[in-house]
Design an enzyme around this catalytic site. Sequence first.
Site, PDB file in Angstrom:
ATOM      1  N   CYS A   1      11.046 -68.030   9.515  1.00  0.00           N
ATOM      2  CA  CYS A   1      12.511 -67.866   9.969  1.00  0.00           C
ATOM      3  C   CYS A   1      13.261 -68.567  10.981  1.00  0.00           C
ATOM      4  O   CYS A   1      14.188 -68.362  11.026  1.00  0.00           O
ATOM      5  CB  CYS A   1      12.553 -66.575   9.914  1.00  0.00           C
ATOM      6  SG  CYS A   1      11.891 -65.222   8.607  1.00  0.00           S
TER       7      CYS A   1
ATOM      8  N   HIS B   1      18.521 -64.878  14.409  1.00  0.00           N
ATOM      9  CA  HIS B   1      17.883 -65.223  13.191  1.00  0.00           C
ATOM     10  C   HIS B   1      18.292 -63.343  13.026  1.00  0.00           C
ATOM     11  O   HIS B   1      17.862 -62.627  12.939  1.00  0.00           O
ATOM     12  CB  HIS B   1      16.076 -64.498  13.386  1.00  0.00           C
ATOM     13  CG  HIS B   1      15.882 -64.572  11.831  1.00  0.00           C
ATOM     14  ND1 HIS B   1      16.131 -64.990  10.263  1.00  0.00           N
ATOM     15  CD2 HIS B   1      14.547 -63.239  11.998  1.00  0.00           C
ATOM     16  CE1 HIS B   1      15.162 -64.213   9.938  1.00  0.00           C
ATOM     17  NE2 HIS B   1      14.077 -63.499  10.776  1.00  0.00           N
TER      18      HIS B   1
ATOM     19  N   ASN C   1      18.477 -60.358   5.406  1.00  0.00           N
ATOM     20  CA  ASN C   1      17.189 -61.343   5.766  1.00  0.00           C
ATOM     21  C   ASN C   1      17.132 -62.447   5.014  1.00  0.00           C
ATOM     22  O   ASN C   1      16.724 -62.100   3.873  1.00  0.00           O
ATOM     23  CB  ASN C   1      16.356 -61.083   6.616  1.00  0.00           C
ATOM     24  CG  ASN C   1      14.972 -61.878   7.102  1.00  0.00           C
ATOM     25  OD1 ASN C   1      15.458 -62.859   6.831  1.00  0.00           O
ATOM     26  ND2 ASN C   1      14.547 -60.970   7.484  1.00  0.00           N
TER      27      ASN C   1
END
Length: 327
Positions: A110, A254, A284
């Site tokens: 990520c 993020h 996400n």
Amino acid sequence: MGIRILGTGSFVPEKTVANEEFAQYVETSDEWIVKHTGIRRRHFHDGANFEMAAEAGRRALENAGLLPEDLDLILCTTVTSDYYTPSLACIVQGKLGASNAVALDVNAACAGFVFGLDMARMYLENGCRRVMVISSEMLSQITDFTDRSTCVLFGDGAGAVIVERSESPFASAFGTDGQGAFTLFARHPQNQVPFVEGRSVQECDGFAACRDGMLYMDGQKVYKFAVTAMPRAVRDACGKYGISPGELDWLIPHQANIRIIQTALSALKFPAEKTICNIEERANTSSACIPIALDEAIRDGRIRRGQKLCLVGFGAGLVYGGAVFEY
């Protein structure tokens, strides 16, 4: 030496899945999901990852007013490439017709886009003129839809930027905690080799109950890592840049979980109104989170030239990264 963003682009699949739809498969509810994650909807793609990546790249080229042959390098970040080999970047290079570009993939989970942007800066410093960084993820392909603690978290999407060399400053900070590698992972299916009687990967990693090819996450350990790593990355990158976090115009984190973002902001004493957050609609999307949010904020006018940005991500590895520069 730093970077200048010439253009941005993103692609979000048309298919939208609302929280209520998960109740058909696992015991959950819209109220629970929103309260614990901040997510209301996510998008799932019905094709290939390279399609999303290439479309985000096309939109970035259009936004920059450039042709595919103007690119010297394409860096793609992903944990969900369609193939073991060739790389996602090589396929995208062919789809775009970027005949002059070298292409390669980066896997930093990520935090991949932040790593990719810093790598782009180093390539620019060593002679490249223009670098495209694309982060494209199809987490729907590695989501275990029988695991109610994780299946509601993830979505698909892609974001891209094109950068060139700039004399304005750029600062970054990165870290790795490999002791936490099995806190968040997805295993490749394993071939049975007829010539050896070796141990399986499951026996080696100690997580035999996890489904091959599906994401496993220890949520509490990831949370503990994230709420420490994110503020550290922001402070360290800002310190190298020569400013305090409070002097930033925008923070783009993020989009893992709204509670993680809120806890990190509290630790930094950073205002929510200067934070770009689209988790409610996008969920996400791993390394694609930050460039999608960046593109959306530039296109709607929130982010303007001359403003100082900090991008910060964390993910499997465990890894984290932060970068500060002027848009």
